[in-house]
Design an enzyme around this catalytic site. Structure first.
Site, mmCIF file in Angstrom:
data_model
loop_
_atom_site.group_PDB
_atom_site.id
_atom_site.type_symbol
_atom_site.label_atom_id
_atom_site.label_comp_id
_atom_site.label_asym_id
_atom_site.label_seq_id
_atom_site.Cartn_x
_atom_site.Cartn_y
_atom_site.Cartn_z
ATOM 1 N N SER A 105 10.448 -3.602 -3.782
ATOM 2 C CA SER A 105 10.957 -2.482 -2.988
ATOM 3 C C SER A 105 10.432 -2.577 -1.566
ATOM 4 O O SER A 105 9.481 -3.314 -1.275
ATOM 5 C CB SER A 105 10.533 -1.141 -3.609
ATOM 6 O OG SER A 105 9.138 -0.956 -3.496
ATOM 7 N N THR A 106 11.057 -1.806 -0.686
ATOM 8 C CA THR A 106 10.585 -1.717 0.689
ATOM 9 C C THR A 106 10.594 -0.258 1.099
ATOM 10 O O THR A 106 11.432 0.524 0.633
ATOM 11 C CB THR A 106 11.441 -2.566 1.652
ATOM 12 O OG1 THR A 106 10.839 -2.561 2.955
ATOM 13 C CG2 THR A 106 12.862 -2.040 1.764
ATOM 14 N N GLN A 107 9.621 0.132 1.940
ATOM 15 C CA GLN A 107 9.466 1.525 2.345
ATOM 16 C C GLN A 107 9.384 1.640 3.861
ATOM 17 O O GLN A 107 8.845 0.759 4.524
ATOM 18 C CB GLN A 107 8.186 2.131 1.751
ATOM 19 C CG GLN A 107 8.224 2.423 0.278
ATOM 20 C CD GLN A 107 8.118 1.186 -0.595
ATOM 21 O OE1 GLN A 107 8.939 0.967 -1.489
ATOM 22 N NE2 GLN A 107 7.138 0.339 -0.321
ATOM 23 N N GLY A 159 7.433 -6.845 -3.271
ATOM 24 C CA GLY A 159 8.266 -7.801 -3.986
ATOM 25 C C GLY A 159 9.537 -7.196 -4.526
ATOM 26 O O GLY A 159 10.577 -7.853 -4.576
ATOM 27 N N GLU A 182 4.518 5.890 -2.432
ATOM 28 C CA GLU A 182 4.056 4.595 -1.952
ATOM 29 C C GLU A 182 4.218 4.481 -0.439
ATOM 30 O O GLU A 182 3.309 4.021 0.276
ATOM 31 C CB GLU A 182 4.818 3.479 -2.660
ATOM 32 C CG GLU A 182 4.297 2.091 -2.365
ATOM 33 C CD GLU A 182 5.068 1.008 -3.113
ATOM 34 O OE1 GLU A 182 4.752 -0.178 -2.899
ATOM 35 O OE2 GLU A 182 5.994 1.332 -3.879
#
Length: 497
Positions: free
Chosen positions: A210-212, A208, A168
């Site tokens: 997870s963060t990448q 919403g 992602e």
């Protein structure tokens, strides 16, 4: 007619036939020109099945490729009604039904003759990753149902699967750099070239659940598990990318509520400094703790109602964020990000999108603003009471309006104290689109997949100019005329007749 005259006429006619035949042959072989026919347009569909909603993206590209990768553009997008597919645990078939509206939109756009050759992919992200942690069979059931729905349409369905967080993040980075022509560029002469001095931008994605973060560091990636290798347009790249599950905006704010509940003691009335003064939110324990990102307390009563009352204390809100963001326990210090994970120093320019953009756009801080202005704007916003805030924003739903203060402080915490953008804040741009194309992982995913979709063979045709063709036909017809003339002379003056 005398024999000598007859022979003379026949000889002249034969010579003329020979000459015209030779001329026609030369015209048919000489000065041929090749013309490339336009390649057919190919299509591809990607569903982004996120934690809070699902969207369909329709892409198109010509059948030829540049160094085995298609030149892709966004043709159409469609938002699926309802929440993300992970919310359909009680009714998996409804997850499939929810996709039909957007599949019908795509079907109407793609020419009928090309539908069967159009690949369709569904990629589920952090919402389904969390559901898989909670209940593998429920996650599988939902994927089965969306598969049934897509297979009922006249497309080439290639599968529905849960993407890894690393995929992602990396595909989001690919999207940004492709749109900004950092991988390949179209010249004035109509050629596709690799930019000589192009620097690759980093990507910051806040979803919403997870963060990448993804970028190319100055030095090689020290931890192999954090390296993502890719090849596009004949060039190889090594990205650093990391995904933090449970660090998406919604899950982070859920963790904050759980922290406030656990530290409030036995009371069910809880002060919330990130909610505006005058705002009250009632939540059942079952809803609050319905996530693997939060641990249920010992006194867990599913039906118990917790009442969060806003106090509008911006400074306290900011300080509380460090209680839900793990900024310690890093074995590779100082190369650390969140939750003890390895992260090399940030390098170059970054695009921040998804919830990063929506939060800063609401606050009037997108695409860029000085750090001092950002801090003062967030402070001013958080200290407003609920009555004033709703009067200023009558068209925004309360469920969104309630969270902008907490979201902004959470963003500042992970960007400054987690990723350490303190000295490079001006390198971040908060963006939603580049041109008419949405920023996200789906375009990068489609670009990568075009490496596996065969390109069309050359569709060149060979021919001659119209004037040359006309001359060729004239001499052929003239040769035929002379031939018939000779036959006629021989037949008329044949002594037997």
């Amino acid at each position: 007619m005398g024999i000598q005259m007859k022979a003379l006429i026949l000889g002249a006619a034969m010579a003329a036939i020979a000459c015209t035949t030779i001329i026609a042959l030369i015209l048919s072989l000489a000065n041929h020109q090749s013309l490339d026919q336009p390649y057919s347009t190919q299509y591809g569909i990607v569903f982004d099945a996120g934690s809070t909603h699902t969207a369909l993206f329709l892409y198109q590209w010509l059948g030829n490729k540049e160094n085995n990768t298609g030149i892709v553009s966004q043709k159409q997008s469609c938002d699926v009604d309802g929440d993300g597919i992970s919310s359909y645990v009680e009714n998996p078939p409804a997850a499939g039904e929810s996709l039909k509206k957007c599949l019908d939109v795509a079907k109407a756009v793609i020419p009928e003759g090309q539908r069967k050759a159009t690949p369709v992919y569904l990629g589920a992200t952090a919402g389904m990753r969390l559901l898989r942690l909670q209940n593998q069979s429920q996650a599988d059931s939902i994927l089965v149902e969306v598969t049934k729905t897509i297979q009922s349409y006249p497309f080439d369905f290639r599968g529905a699967r849960i993407l890894s967080g690393m995929e992602e993040g990396a595909y989001g980075c690919i999207t940004i750099n492709y749109l900004l022509e950092r991988f390949i560029k179209h010249t004035f002469e109509g050629l596709w070239i690799h930019p000589k001095a192009g620097t690759i931008l980093g990507a910051l994605d806040l979803g919403g659940a997870s963060t990448q973060i993804s970028f190319i560091p100055k030095d090689p990636v020290r931890v192999p598990d954090s390296a993502f290798n890719l090849q596009l347009y004949g060039y190889k790249y090594e990205l650093y990318t990391h995904s933090y599950l449970c660090y998406g905006k919604d899950q982070a704010l859920r963790k904050l509520q759980a922290y406030l509940h656990k530290t409030a003691g036995s009371t069910q009335f809880i002060s919330h400094p990130c909610y505006h003064k005058g705002y009250i939110l009632n939540v059942t324990m079952a809803d609050l703790y319905n996530s693997p990102c939060v641990v249920k307390p010992n006194n867990f009563i599913p039906t118990a109602i917790l009442t969060f009352s806003g106090t509008g204390n911006s400074s306290l809100c900011l300080s509380l964020m460090e209680n839900i963001v793990n900024l310690t326990n890093c074995a590779l210090s100082p190369d650390c990000g969140l939750d003890g994970a390895y992260q090399p120093p940030v390098n170059g320019e970054f695009f921040a999108f998804s919830a990063y953009f929506y939060t800063f756009d609401f606050l009037g801080l997108a695409p860029k603003a000085p750090l001092t202005r950002v801090v003062s704007t967030i402070e001013t916003h958080c200290n407003k009471n609920w009555t004033t805030l709703t009067a200023e924003n009558p068209t925004i739903k309360a469920k969104y309006l309630q969270d902008y203060c907490a979201s902004a402080h959470y963003i500042m915490t992970i960007l400054l104290k987690g990723y350490k953008f303190n000295d490079t804040w001006d390198q971040i741009s908060f963006e939603k689109q580049v041109g008419d194309t949405d920023i996200g992982w789906t375009l990068g995913y489609m670009l990568n997949l075009t490496n596996m979709i065969p390109s069309e063979h050359s569709r060149a045709v060979t021919g001659v100019l119209h004037s040359q063709w006309a001359a060729q036909i004239f001499f052929i017809v003239f040769a035929l005329f002379l031939s018939l003339l000779i036959i006629g002379i021989l037949f008329v003056h044949d002594p037997k007749h």
